[in-house]
Design a protein around this motif. Structure first.
Motif, PDB file in Angstrom:
ATOM      1  N   UNK B  12       1.938   0.930  17.472  1.00 15.84           N
ATOM      2  CA  UNK B  12       1.385   0.129  16.398  1.00 15.84           C
ATOM      3  C   UNK B  12       1.200   0.958  15.133  1.00 15.84           C
ATOM      4  N   UNK B  15       4.142   2.227  12.937  1.00 18.15           N
ATOM      5  CA  UNK B  15       4.928   1.289  12.139  1.00 18.15           C
ATOM      6  C   UNK B  15       4.140   0.657  11.010  1.00 18.15           C
ATOM      7  N   UNK B  16       3.125   1.336  10.555  1.00 14.44           N
ATOM      8  CA  UNK B  16       2.391   0.821   9.419  1.00 14.44           C
ATOM      9  C   UNK B  16       3.302   0.820   8.188  1.00 14.44           C
ATOM     10  N   UNK B  17       2.909   0.042   7.185  1.00 18.35           N
ATOM     11  CA  UNK B  17       3.633   0.079   5.905  1.00 18.35           C
ATOM     12  C   UNK B  17       3.536   1.487   5.338  1.00 18.35           C
ATOM     13  N   UNK B  19       2.701   3.815   2.494  1.00 19.45           N
ATOM     14  CA  UNK B  19       1.964   3.783   1.229  1.00 19.45           C
ATOM     15  C   UNK B  19       2.408   4.970   0.408  1.00 19.45           C
ATOM     16  N   UNK B  84      -1.678  -1.741  -7.433  1.00 17.63           N
ATOM     17  CA  UNK B  84      -1.033  -1.740  -6.125  1.00 17.63           C
ATOM     18  C   UNK B  84       0.007  -2.846  -6.086  1.00 17.63           C
ATOM     19  N   UNK B  85       1.177  -2.504  -5.601  1.00 18.82           N
ATOM     20  CA  UNK B  85       2.295  -3.450  -5.540  1.00 18.82           C
ATOM     21  C   UNK B  85       2.883  -3.453  -4.142  1.00 18.82           C
ATOM     22  N   UNK B  86       3.507  -4.569  -3.792  1.00 19.63           N
ATOM     23  CA  UNK B  86       3.984  -4.748  -2.424  1.00 19.63           C
ATOM     24  C   UNK B  86       5.443  -5.158  -2.433  1.00 19.63           C
ATOM     25  N   UNK B  93       8.146  -2.007   5.210  1.00 21.05           N
ATOM     26  CA  UNK B  93       7.220  -2.577   4.231  1.00 21.05           C
ATOM     27  C   UNK B  93       6.630  -1.442   3.411  1.00 21.05           C
ATOM     28  N   UNK B  95       3.727  -0.230   0.256  1.00 19.44           N
ATOM     29  CA  UNK B  95       2.634  -0.468  -0.682  1.00 19.44           C
ATOM     30  C   UNK B  95       2.719   0.653  -1.715  1.00 19.44           C
TER      31      UNK B  95
END
Lengths: 316, 441
Positions: B12, B15-17, B19, B84-86, B93, B95
């Motif tokens: 888990x 695999x975070x976005x 940053x 902050x942009x996505x 993914x 940030x």
């Protein structure tokens, strides 16, 4: 209809789990750091998500799968008096179901007091919410209000900290924001000041809908496909209501629509849609070409800086 | 999901976005680069593009306006605060923290760096004499790279921007600046993850390979970013659990529950700094020193098998012990509390740091009073040399000695961000005045 289970099987849940983890951490931080917090609950999808996260942060699931316990703060709704009836009905039902306390701040009271003066009876009440909100903060001595704002909504929001300091006039000072380092939030305040805290700052519209689908979060039914009488005005679908009547020469049509955001009736428009469940909406959102606010808000379009100006005055 | 196993949880978190922040001097094109990334990955919607086209009134649209969201920013044409942009690609993914370049807003750059897995440092080739040998870098390039490095942003990528403004010898220009950047990185101990020639304006090598510079065979910026790992928490080793919030169960008392032994039991919630916890583990409390056995581990309204670093765990103990917010739950004997330590201090306040004055510091979830007992040196960002210093002014970085009013279980920042980071708050203004990174206890 899009199959929810199929959709959820295809989703990378690790990203949603990480967002949930962060949001729950922020909610507990509010409960631990402030004496009199409140949770802004408009019954919109973002605040429904925040409410769900708060339940996960402060309650425990019992053997029957029911959440037990109480939230450490009341829910707060700034009611402009121009809400869609379906939304108010939902609010009352939901609050009863979960057994929490709801404080409603009525703009009608501000109008009676004379703190809000409308230029004409059908003027959009959205901008005036700030006055009623700040009065509610003072009356209830709130020191932190939790909101469902997301940074992907709007450029001024993208600039805001997760813990956003407000001075004794409730104002946001964009140039004076406190640095936000690691998870070491500086929540120290002086009397009269307060904070706004945004647990889902880092979520996008798509994340919100995926999470609603996954967690099966209840929403007002106007978020989903329904027939509605509307007028086509400046590229928007203006709903026919008591406060937004048809203008001379306009044709009233019945269209299948859903709302992407839920706000004051005088400034919120639906979009044409066949989406009947959260999975349908996810599928639509993946292909959408217009931003949430661009498609649905009459008032944000007036000026590029309108949100920032409202926030500087104390809007949330 | 009723239980979370270690392996699932580890996957888990892997695999975070990603940053990342963008850094660099004013007008180096950071906002344009971000605009380009968003535009090319189709994260810009029609109405947002519409607004830009209206402003441009026929001229090519200015991508930087996508991120400069404040009136004052548009007035002055600079970025003041972090935005902050996505955006997302098929594999990842992202940030983005769009940090300002102006020296007076360094505090916001530090804010962006503290939470980032990677930094893209932009170098504006039109501002430097790339024919000189060696090529002198701008102070802000050094400052931002060093700040990112000091804050342990694990991955630093250099993007040499505006190469399209050079008509001839683009390859030489790129190679000269690259050599200078690599020498600087080596000297500063920065592990560079790449130097990429880009034109944010034209889109060369941002998301698509440049047709203009066939001599460059390397990856695009986006390709580099897609492959960078997000920072991972340490799941191994001793448990260190900062107590953030305490709940008292209002139901279940006396019922069939691991700890329903007649007294009203409490759950100690917090985000685990390192290690893992499961029922049956023996733990110790800081500062009381008491020990207990973990009766139950909770996570998001559920009782789970275990929790590990990065997760917010609720720990229920088998006996009544003295624990409240700010305390720590840890593996017995695993921490070494101290009330004096050496740290790197990034000063962010316009009022200079004062030796001997009492400040508030926050470590984990605990606020204590602290004073700077001495400022040993100040980093000269031009030469990277240590200079003697009596004080630290805004935007300066130095090595300091700190004394706290109570002992704290601090750890070197290099080993652990949670145990090694503190913020300094001015007791009069409540401003966040500094960031402390523990060097050694």
């Amino acid at each position: 209809m899009t199959d929810v289970n199929q959709l959820l099987a295809d989703v990378d849940h690790r990203h949603l789990d990480a967002l949930e983890e962060e949001a729950i951490f922020i909610l507990r931080e509010v409960a631990a750091s402030f004496e009199r917090p409140g949770l802004l609950f408009s019954s919109g999808k973002d605040s429904c998500v925040v409410l769900h996260l708060a339940e996960k942060a402060f309650k425990m699931k019992n053997a029957e799968g029911k959440l037990e316990g109480k939230l450490p703060f009341p829910l707060v709704h700034v009611d402009t008096g121009h809400n869609f009836p379906e939304v108010i009905e939902f609010r009352e039902r939901r609050v009863k179901e979960i057994g929490e306390r709801l404080i409603v701040a009525h703009m009608e009271d501000s109008i009676k007091r004379g703190t809000v003066r409308l230029a004409h009876p059908l003027e959009s009440r959205n901008g005036h919410q700030t006055v009623t909100l700040l009065e509610a903060i003072e009356d209830n001595r709130f020191d932190c209000l939790i909101g469902g704002a997301r940074r992907d909504e709007e450029k001024a929001r993208a600039k805001e900290r997760i813990f956003s300091h407000r001075d004794s006039f409730g104002q946001w000072q964009p140039k004076e924001q406190r640095p936000e380092l690691w998870n070491l939030f500086n929540t120290r305040i002086k009397p009269g000041e307060h904070f706004r805290a945004f647990p889902i700052s880092n979520w996008t519209e798509l994340d919100v809908w995926l999470y609603i689908a996954r967690e099966n979060i209840p929403l007002p039914n106007i978020y989903f496909k329904h027939p509605r009488q509307v007028m086509r005005r400046k590229g928007l679908l203006v709903p026919l209501t008591d406060v937004t009547p048809a203008l001379e020469g306009e044709t009233i049509e019945t269209v299948d629509v859903r709302f992407r955001t839920v706000g004051d009736m005088t400034c919120t428009c639906p979009v044409e849609s066949d989406a009947a469940n959260p999975a349908d909406i996810v599928a639509e959102t993946l292909h959408v070409t217009v931003s949430e606010r661009g498609a649905t808000r009459m008032d944000d379009r007036t000026s590029e800086a309108s949100m920032e100006r409202r926030k500087k005055e104390g809007y949330f | 999901m009723t239980t979370v196993t270690h392996n699932e949880a580890r996957e888990e978190l892997a695999h975070k976005a990603l940053r990342f922040l963008t850094a660099g001097s004013v007008d180096d094109g950071k906002s344009t680069l971000i605009g380009r990334l968003l535009f090319d990955s189709r994260a810009i919607l029609a109405d947002q593009l519409d607004a830009l086209e209206k402003r441009a009134a026929g001229a090519p649209i200015d991508l930087s306006l996508l991120t400069d969201g404040l009136e004052a920013e548009r007035e002055q044409g600079i970025t003041i605060d972090v935005a902050y942009r996505y955006f997302a690609t098929k594999t990842r993914k992202f940030i983005i923290a769009d940090a300002p370049g102006h020296e007076q807003y360094t505090r916001n750059m530090v804010t962006a760096a503290a939470g980032s897995d990677a930094a893209v440092v932009l170098v504006d080739i039109t501002k430097i004499d790339w024919k000189a040998s060696p090529v002198p870098l701008l102070a802000q390039t050094r400052r931002h790279s060093l700040l990112a490095h000091l804050l342990r942003v694990p991955n630093i990528v250099f993007a040499i921007n505006k190469l399209d403004a050079i008509e001839q010898d683009t390859e030489t220009a790129f190679n000269n600046v690259k050599a200078s950047l690599e020498a600087f990185a080596a000297q500063a101990g920065i592990d560079s993850k790449g130097v990429i020639p880009v034109s944010a304006l034209r889109g060369d090598n941002v998301t698509t390979p440049s047709a203009n510079w066939p001599w460059y065979k390397g990856p695009t910026l986006l390709q580099v970013l897609e492959e960078l790992p997000p920072s991972d928490e340490r799941h191994d080793g001793a448990l260190l659990h900062p107590v953030q919030y305490v709940t008292r169960d209002s139901v279940g008392e006396g019922e069939a529950s691991a700890s329903g032994t007649g007294h009203q039991y409490r759950a100690f919630w917090g985000r685990i700094a390192h290690g893992a916890v499961k029922a049956g583990d023996e733990v110790q409390m800081f500062p009381s020193g008491q020990t207990a056995i973990v009766a139950e581990v909770r996570h998001s309204a559920l009782v789970v098998d275990s929790c590990e670093a990065g997760q917010s765990a609720g720990i229920v103990l088998d006996r009544q012990v003295d624990v409240s917010r700010g305390d720590w739950i840890h593996t017995p004997g695993s921490i070494k509390p101290t009330d004096s330590f050496t740290a790197t201090l990034a000063w962010l306040d316009t009022e200079p740091a004062v030796v001997g004055r009492k400040y508030w510091v926050r470590h984990g979830n605990r606020w204590v009073q602290a004073r700077i007992t001495s400022i040993d040196n100040r980093l000269d960002i031009h030469t990277l040399e240590d200079r003697d210093a009596g004080e630290l002014a805004v935007n300066e970085i130095g090595r300091v000695q700190i004394q706290t009013q109570q002992p704290l279980p601090v750890e070197p920042y290099l080993d652990n961000r949670v145990g090694g980071a503190l913020i300094v708050v001015d007791p009069t203004t409540n401003r966040t005045s500094g960031a402390l990174l523990v060097k050694a206890a």
